[in-house]
Design a protein around this motif. Structure first.
Motif, PDB file in Angstrom:
ATOM      1  N   LEU A  30      -5.984   5.262  -9.611  1.00 33.34           N
ATOM      2  CA  LEU A  30      -4.857   4.731  -8.844  1.00 33.34           C
ATOM      3  C   LEU A  30      -4.947   5.152  -7.380  1.00 33.34           C
ATOM      4  N   TRP A  31      -5.381   6.393  -7.143  1.00 34.70           N
ATOM      5  CA  TRP A  31      -5.600   6.854  -5.765  1.00 34.70           C
ATOM      6  C   TRP A  31      -6.661   5.985  -5.085  1.00 34.70           C
ATOM      7  N   CYS A  32      -7.766   5.743  -5.783  1.00 39.64           N
ATOM      8  CA  CYS A  32      -8.837   4.917  -5.227  1.00 39.64           C
ATOM      9  C   CYS A  32      -8.328   3.532  -4.840  1.00 39.64           C
ATOM     10  N   GLU A  33      -7.506   2.941  -5.685  1.00 39.25           N
ATOM     11  CA  GLU A  33      -6.967   1.613  -5.394  1.00 39.25           C
ATOM     12  C   GLU A  33      -6.107   1.617  -4.146  1.00 39.25           C
ATOM     13  N   ARG A  54       0.826  -1.209   0.000  1.00 34.56           N
ATOM     14  CA  ARG A  54       0.000   0.000   0.000  1.00 34.56           C
ATOM     15  C   ARG A  54       0.865   1.267   0.000  1.00 34.56           C
ATOM     16  N   LEU A  55       1.985   1.229   0.692  1.00 32.99           N
ATOM     17  CA  LEU A  55       2.888   2.375   0.650  1.00 32.99           C
ATOM     18  C   LEU A  55       3.386   2.622  -0.771  1.00 32.99           C
ATOM     19  N   VAL A  56       3.769   1.556  -1.450  1.00 31.42           N
ATOM     20  CA  VAL A  56       4.269   1.680  -2.820  1.00 31.42           C
ATOM     21  C   VAL A  56       3.140   2.064  -3.773  1.00 31.42           C
ATOM     22  N   ALA A  57       1.940   1.499  -3.569  1.00 35.38           N
ATOM     23  CA  ALA A  57       0.800   1.850  -4.413  1.00 35.38           C
ATOM     24  C   ALA A  57       0.473   3.327  -4.285  1.00 35.38           C
ATOM     25  N   PHE A  58       0.645   3.885  -3.084  1.00 40.90           N
ATOM     26  CA  PHE A  58       0.357   5.300  -2.897  1.00 40.90           C
ATOM     27  C   PHE A  58       1.419   6.158  -3.587  1.00 40.90           C
ATOM     28  N   VAL A  59       2.674   5.726  -3.525  1.00 44.60           N
ATOM     29  CA  VAL A  59       3.734   6.428  -4.264  1.00 44.60           C
ATOM     30  C   VAL A  59       3.405   6.423  -5.750  1.00 44.60           C
ATOM     31  N   ARG A  60       2.978   5.294  -6.254  1.00 47.54           N
ATOM     32  CA  ARG A  60       2.629   5.182  -7.679  1.00 47.54           C
ATOM     33  C   ARG A  60       1.475   6.120  -8.035  1.00 47.54           C
ATOM     34  N   ALA A  61       0.491   6.218  -7.145  1.00 46.49           N
ATOM     35  CA  ALA A  61      -0.683   7.036  -7.419  1.00 46.49           C
ATOM     36  C   ALA A  61      -0.362   8.523  -7.401  1.00 46.49           C
ATOM     37  N   THR A  62       0.527   8.941  -6.517  1.00 44.41           N
ATOM     38  CA  THR A  62       0.770  10.366  -6.306  1.00 44.41           C
ATOM     39  C   THR A  62       1.996  10.906  -7.032  1.00 44.41           C
ATOM     40  N   GLY A  63       2.987  10.046  -7.263  1.00 41.24           N
ATOM     41  CA  GLY A  63       4.271  10.540  -7.766  1.00 41.24           C
ATOM     42  C   GLY A  63       5.114  11.155  -6.676  1.00 41.24           C
ATOM     43  N   LEU A  64       4.783  10.886  -5.403  1.00 35.75           N
ATOM     44  CA  LEU A  64       5.553  11.387  -4.266  1.00 35.75           C
ATOM     45  C   LEU A  64       6.608  10.338  -3.915  1.00 35.75           C
ATOM     46  N   TYR A  65       7.821  10.536  -4.440  1.00 41.52           N
ATOM     47  CA  TYR A  65       8.857   9.504  -4.335  1.00 41.52           C
ATOM     48  C   TYR A  65       9.765   9.690  -3.125  1.00 41.52           C
ATOM     49  N   ASP A  66       9.269  10.231  -2.056  1.00 38.25           N
ATOM     50  CA  ASP A  66      10.086  10.447  -0.869  1.00 38.25           C
ATOM     51  C   ASP A  66      10.404   9.098  -0.223  1.00 38.25           C
ATOM     52  N   TYR A  67      11.696   8.815  -0.105  1.00 41.17           N
ATOM     53  CA  TYR A  67      12.134   7.486   0.352  1.00 41.17           C
ATOM     54  C   TYR A  67      11.647   7.126   1.750  1.00 41.17           C
ATOM     55  N   VAL A  68      11.442   8.119   2.612  1.00 45.12           N
ATOM     56  CA  VAL A  68      11.041   7.809   3.984  1.00 45.12           C
ATOM     57  C   VAL A  68       9.694   7.104   4.026  1.00 45.12           C
ATOM     58  N   HIS A  69       8.930   7.156   2.929  1.00 44.97           N
ATOM     59  CA  HIS A  69       7.599   6.561   2.912  1.00 44.97           C
ATOM     60  C   HIS A  69       7.549   5.174   2.281  1.00 44.97           C
ATOM     61  N   HIS A  70       8.723   4.627   1.914  1.00 43.29           N
ATOM     62  CA  HIS A  70       8.708   3.261   1.385  1.00 43.29           C
ATOM     63  C   HIS A  70      10.048   2.537   1.553  1.00 43.29           C
ATOM     64  N   ASP A  71      11.078   3.202   2.065  1.00 49.10           N
ATOM     65  CA  ASP A  71      12.410   2.611   2.189  1.00 49.10           C
ATOM     66  C   ASP A  71      12.816   2.623   3.661  1.00 49.10           C
ATOM     67  N   ASP A  72      12.742   1.453   4.311  1.00 50.61           N
ATOM     68  CA  ASP A  72      13.056   1.370   5.743  1.00 50.61           C
ATOM     69  C   ASP A  72      14.460   1.852   6.056  1.00 50.61           C
TER      70      ASP A  72
END
Length: 359
Positions: free
Chosen positions: A200-203, A31-49
């Motif tokens: 994509l946001w809905c998903e 879901r974290l990655v799906a949200f990055v895909r939907a928004t284009g917000l590629y900030d690593y803190v939101h998907h890279d531990d």
């Protein structure tokens, strides 16, 4: 507008103290990655531990617009598609981490008539809890609802002159010099918004408000077309260039850290500064890291399929130097005003930020 398939609550059917049906949401890596895909917000803190831990977090964690998306889903799951969100404020007091199971809940506070005759409800005790934290996010909202006589919420409204914040008296000199300056921020989106972008946001949010995806329903609604969720963020594919994805495309500008040959964590850290510049219009000196503590959205007209958004950014307040568990830095309040291609104000976003350097 209401149908048996997509019913909407009427203002007179709501009582103060009513509970909004809660829902659970597992904050998985998917879901974290799906949200990055939907928004284009590629900030690593939101998907890279690994990166999140390097800047002081326990693990990758939810982003500010992701939080807003969950809260707006809670509201419209309860109200139905006939209501219009006017204001949403939320404060993030603990990080929602990867693999947390979030419980999103809230209730009705005040029910009243606006000065213009609108039918309004204040929602209170909006809350996101994790398995270990009772309140990771707290929020309030104002909703304009339909009335059974046929009165519907206004599609658009104008910003009032008193919606301003005075600067604080103890503002540091570097920040005081920035007052009154306007910076052009990101386009959200630069290219006309597509129905598939919203889908994509809905998903990612599991938010199936029919105004976001059902073309026939949306066309018959007062909006006349598919609209985006009120807190929706849509940078689009081009935003990936900031972090070095797609830089080999002919004509694309290669980010400086890639030209310099940086690798690994050093490369990620340097590239992330381009992301931060988009959200922090006037960063304090020597404070490369940023977290959002509170966000206030005010909504004026919908963003719809075919629209673009440009951003004007201003600094409103800045604290003296502070020390926290994350590090040493400054608390800032910045405002983003987002205008569509007709120069109409779509929404304002006031962000309370902590800009810091790690110890």
């Amino acid at each position: 507008m209401t149908t048996n398939r997509y019913p909407s609550l009427m203002w007179e059917d709501v009582s103060e103290g009513d509970t909004l049906p809660p829902f659970d949401y597992e904050l998985s890596l998917l879901r974290l990655v799906a949200f990055v895909r939907a928004t284009g917000l590629y900030d690593y803190v939101h998907h890279d531990d690994r990166y999140a831990q390097a800047v002081g977090a326990k693990a990758s964690f939810i982003s500010t617009p992701h939080v807003g998306g969950l809260l707006t889903r809670l509201i419209t799951d309860w109200s139905g598609p006939g209501s219009v969100l006017r204001r949403l404020t939320y404060r993030m007091t603990a990080q929602c981490l990867r693999d947390d199971v979030l419980t999103v809940s809230g209730k009705v506070g005040r029910k009243y008539r606006g000065d213009d005759g609108s039918y309004l409800v204040d929602l209170v005790d909006l809350n996101i809890a994790t398995g270990s934290v009772a309140t990771a996010v707290s929020a309030t909202a104002t909703l304009e609802m339909p009335f059974s006589t046929g009165q519907l919420p206004r599609i658009a409204r104008e910003r009032s002159a008193d919606e301003t914040v005075p600067p604080n008296e103890d503002m540091p000199e570097f920040a005081r010099a920035m007052l009154g300056k306007v910076r052009v921020g990101n386009w959200e989106p630069r290219e006309p918004l597509l129905q598939s972008d919203i889908h994509l946001w809905c998903e990612a949010l599991e938010d199936w408000n029919p105004l976001y995806w059902d073309a026939d329903y949306a066309a018959a609604s007062p909006f006349g077309r598919i609209i985006a969720p009120p807190t929706g963020l849509f940078y689009g594919a081009g935003s990936s260039l900031n972090v070095g994805l797609g830089y080999r495309k002919p004509g694309a500008e290669v980010p400086a850290p890639i030209r310099q040959g940086l690798k690994g964590m050093e490369l990620l850290s340097a590239l992330r500064q381009e992301i931060i510049k988009g959200g922090v219009p006037f960063p304090p000196p020597d404070c490369p890291e940023t977290v959002v503590t509170e966000a206030t959205f005010k909504f004026y007209r919908p963003l719809g399929v075919g629209d673009t958004l440009r951003t004007e950014q201003r600094l409103l307040t800045c604290s003296p130097l502070r020390k926290t568990r994350l590090g040493e830095g400054y608390f800032l309040l910045g405002e983003n005003l987002l205008f569509n291609q007709h120069d109409e104000l779509v929404r304002s976003v006031a962000l309370n930020l902590f800009c810091y350097r790690t110890q």
